[in-house]
Design a protein around this motif. Structure first.
Motif, mmCIF file in Angstrom:
data_model
loop_
_atom_site.group_PDB
_atom_site.id
_atom_site.type_symbol
_atom_site.label_atom_id
_atom_site.label_comp_id
_atom_site.label_asym_id
_atom_site.label_seq_id
_atom_site.Cartn_x
_atom_site.Cartn_y
_atom_site.Cartn_z
ATOM 1 N N PHE A 1 51.473 71.455 -71.078
ATOM 2 C CA PHE A 1 52.782 71.586 -71.700
ATOM 3 C C PHE A 1 53.797 70.734 -70.934
ATOM 4 N N ALA A 2 54.622 70.009 -71.673
ATOM 5 C CA ALA A 2 55.713 69.260 -71.063
ATOM 6 C C ALA A 2 56.822 70.223 -70.653
ATOM 7 N N GLU A 3 57.803 69.707 -69.918
ATOM 8 C CA GLU A 3 58.905 70.559 -69.450
ATOM 9 C C GLU A 3 59.688 71.163 -70.600
ATOM 10 N N ASP A 4 59.736 70.467 -71.745
ATOM 11 C CA ASP A 4 60.473 70.997 -72.888
ATOM 12 C C ASP A 4 59.641 71.971 -73.720
ATOM 13 N N GLY A 5 58.405 72.265 -73.275
ATOM 14 C CA GLY A 5 57.553 73.217 -73.972
ATOM 15 C C GLY A 5 56.635 72.610 -75.009
ATOM 16 N N SER A 6 56.766 71.313 -75.267
ATOM 17 C CA SER A 6 55.886 70.662 -76.231
ATOM 18 C C SER A 6 54.523 70.399 -75.605
ATOM 19 N N VAL A 7 53.520 70.192 -76.449
ATOM 20 C CA VAL A 7 52.157 69.988 -75.974
ATOM 21 C C VAL A 7 51.890 68.500 -75.783
ATOM 22 N N VAL A 8 51.405 68.153 -74.602
ATOM 23 C CA VAL A 8 51.023 66.774 -74.295
ATOM 24 C C VAL A 8 49.543 66.557 -74.637
ATOM 25 N N PHE A 9 48.718 67.514 -74.241
ATOM 26 C CA PHE A 9 47.265 67.465 -74.475
ATOM 27 C C PHE A 9 46.788 68.882 -74.755
ATOM 28 N N LYS A 10 45.780 69.002 -75.610
ATOM 29 C CA LYS A 10 45.178 70.313 -75.832
ATOM 30 C C LYS A 10 43.714 70.165 -76.232
ATOM 31 N N ALA A 11 42.952 71.209 -75.985
ATOM 32 C CA ALA A 11 41.553 71.300 -76.412
ATOM 33 C C ALA A 11 41.125 72.747 -76.320
ATOM 34 N N GLU A 12 40.090 73.084 -77.060
ATOM 35 C CA GLU A 12 39.548 74.439 -77.022
ATOM 36 C C GLU A 12 38.050 74.406 -76.761
ATOM 37 N N ALA B 1 24.911 81.261 -73.792
ATOM 38 C CA ALA B 1 24.453 81.243 -72.405
ATOM 39 C C ALA B 1 23.987 79.859 -71.979
ATOM 40 N N GLY B 2 23.538 79.042 -72.948
ATOM 41 C CA GLY B 2 22.989 77.741 -72.609
ATOM 42 C C GLY B 2 23.940 76.579 -72.712
ATOM 43 N N ALA B 3 24.967 76.698 -73.541
ATOM 44 C CA ALA B 3 25.868 75.559 -73.763
ATOM 45 C C ALA B 3 27.162 76.038 -74.401
ATOM 46 N N CYS B 4 28.195 75.226 -74.244
ATOM 47 C CA CYS B 4 29.450 75.476 -74.960
ATOM 48 C C CYS B 4 29.887 74.168 -75.606
ATOM 49 N N GLN B 5 30.793 74.277 -76.571
ATOM 50 C CA GLN B 5 31.211 73.110 -77.344
ATOM 51 C C GLN B 5 32.736 73.007 -77.345
ATOM 52 N N ILE B 6 33.226 71.865 -76.899
ATOM 53 C CA ILE B 6 34.662 71.601 -76.906
ATOM 54 C C ILE B 6 35.061 71.088 -78.278
ATOM 55 N N GLN B 7 36.205 71.519 -78.752
ATOM 56 C CA GLN B 7 36.705 71.106 -80.065
ATOM 57 C C GLN B 7 38.213 70.937 -79.983
ATOM 58 N N GLY B 8 38.783 70.393 -81.059
ATOM 59 C CA GLY B 8 40.231 70.344 -81.190
ATOM 60 C C GLY B 8 40.940 69.508 -80.151
ATOM 61 N N VAL B 9 40.298 68.451 -79.659
ATOM 62 C CA VAL B 9 40.928 67.605 -78.644
ATOM 63 C C VAL B 9 42.060 66.807 -79.299
ATOM 64 N N TRP B 10 43.233 66.866 -78.673
ATOM 65 C CA TRP B 10 44.406 66.215 -79.278
ATOM 66 C C TRP B 10 45.386 65.800 -78.187
ATOM 67 N N VAL B 11 45.926 64.599 -78.339
ATOM 68 C CA VAL B 11 46.985 64.098 -77.462
ATOM 69 C C VAL B 11 48.193 63.784 -78.339
ATOM 70 N N ALA B 12 49.362 64.228 -77.922
ATOM 71 C CA ALA B 12 50.581 63.953 -78.684
ATOM 72 C C ALA B 12 50.744 62.444 -78.862
ATOM 73 N N GLN C 1 47.641 56.390 -72.586
ATOM 74 C CA GLN C 1 47.995 56.564 -71.170
ATOM 75 C C GLN C 1 46.866 57.231 -70.373
ATOM 76 N N GLY C 2 45.694 57.365 -70.982
ATOM 77 C CA GLY C 2 44.574 58.007 -70.296
ATOM 78 C C GLY C 2 44.627 59.521 -70.310
ATOM 79 N N ARG C 3 45.506 60.093 -71.147
ATOM 80 C CA ARG C 3 45.636 61.555 -71.180
ATOM 81 C C ARG C 3 44.362 62.245 -71.651
ATOM 82 N N SER C 4 43.633 61.612 -72.577
ATOM 83 C CA SER C 4 42.423 62.249 -73.078
ATOM 84 C C SER C 4 41.366 62.349 -71.978
#
Length: 291
Positions: free
Chosen positions: A204-215, A221-232, A238-241
């Motif tokens: 979160f930026a200082e103003d409360g907006s999202v710079v980067f997010k993922a879930e 037990a064997g694996a997890c999956q990342i989704q919803g990757v997003w950069v404002a 800028q290499g945020r991802s």
């Protein structure tokens, strides 16, 4: 000795809806490929095979010996698991008879392409077909990339601040707004569920907006999956991802599962390069048919 009526019926009934008594056999199949099957496995491990709790039916295909060999999750998505040509044909016939109830078909590229070829005439046209989506995975933390120290778990009182980024990501990725139809109630509930489970991450930026997010959307037990990757948009290039993903990978490998995976559209060259830089390697391919 001639087979009895039950044996004949069993031999002909190559597919059926699974019930709770089939749970162990279904899990055995799902665990054959923890990375590719993470989405379906996380649901089955959490709630079993009861259709009401599962959010859909689990179809099983039985080989000529009467052994469960393949699965097809039929809910909001139609997802094949360990399906060879005979199983694909059987699932396609069942899906044709039932009619389309899902918003997408997703799964391993080869079997999913064969399934769609059988269903396209009766279910089509699709809104979009993504024929090749590299499936990537890693069991190691990012090397050579410093994780963004400001990426952290989203708190429950930050859901309202997070939602615009989630809606923007979904709309960019899927092509429609998640707020359509029911006004976004189901989507907001899913976002809240991930936040409550400690599986939503953001900078979160200082103003409360999202710079980067993922879930972390799927967890077994064997694996997890990342989704919803997003950069404002104003922070892209800028290499945020890379730094953001390095941070989420660290959380995932330390707290969640021994292998972290994701899948990405093949035309998203920048994202694929970014994921490769933080250590992801292609281990297969998915296909998605969107309605």
């Amino acid at each position: 000795m001639l087979p009895g009526p039950f044996q004949v019926a069993r031999a002909l009934a190559t597919t059926r809806v699974l019930d709770p008594q089939d749970l162990d056999d279904a899990l055995e199949i799902l665990h054959l490929d923890p990375v590719a099957n993470a989405f379906v496995a996380t649901r089955v491990e959490a709630v079993g095979l009861d259709p009401w709790r599962l959010g859909g039916e689990m179809w099983g295909w039985f080989d000529t010996d009467g052994r469960l060999s393949s699965l097809c999750y039929a809910g909001a998505n139609l997802v094949l698991v360990n399906a060879g040509p005979d199983a694909v044909r059987a699932f396609a016939e069942r899906a044709r008879r039932q009619g389309r109830r899902c918003s997408s078909i997703v799964g391993p590229a080869g079997p999913t392409a064969a399934l769609w070829a059988s269903l396209e005439r009766s279910w089509g046209p699709a809104r979009e077909v993504r024929a090749h989506q590299p499936l990537m995975a890693t069991a190691e933390p990012a090397a050579g990339i410093t994780p963004d120290p400001l990426v952290r778990r989203v708190r429950r009182n930050e859901i309202d601040a997070l939602m615009p980024a989630c809606v923007a990501m979904f709309t960019e990725e899927v092509g429609i707004s998640p707020l359509a139809g029911d006004g976004g109630l189901l989507y907001q509930a899913r976002v809240a569920e991930l936040v409550a489970g400690g599986r939503s991450f953001a900078h979160f930026a200082e103003d409360g907006s999202v710079v980067f997010k993922a879930e972390i959307g799927a967890v077994t037990a064997g694996a997890c999956q990342i989704q919803g990757v997003w950069v404002a948009p104003e922070h892209r290039g800028q290499g945020r991802s890379e730094t953001g993903m390095a941070a989420v990978m660290g959380y995932a490998l330390r707290d969640v599962a021994p292998v972290v995976s994701l899948y990405v559209n093949d035309y998203n060259v920048r994202a694929r390069a970014a994921y490769a830089r933080v250590g992801f390697r292609e281990v297969g391919a998915f296909m998605s048919v969107l309605f």
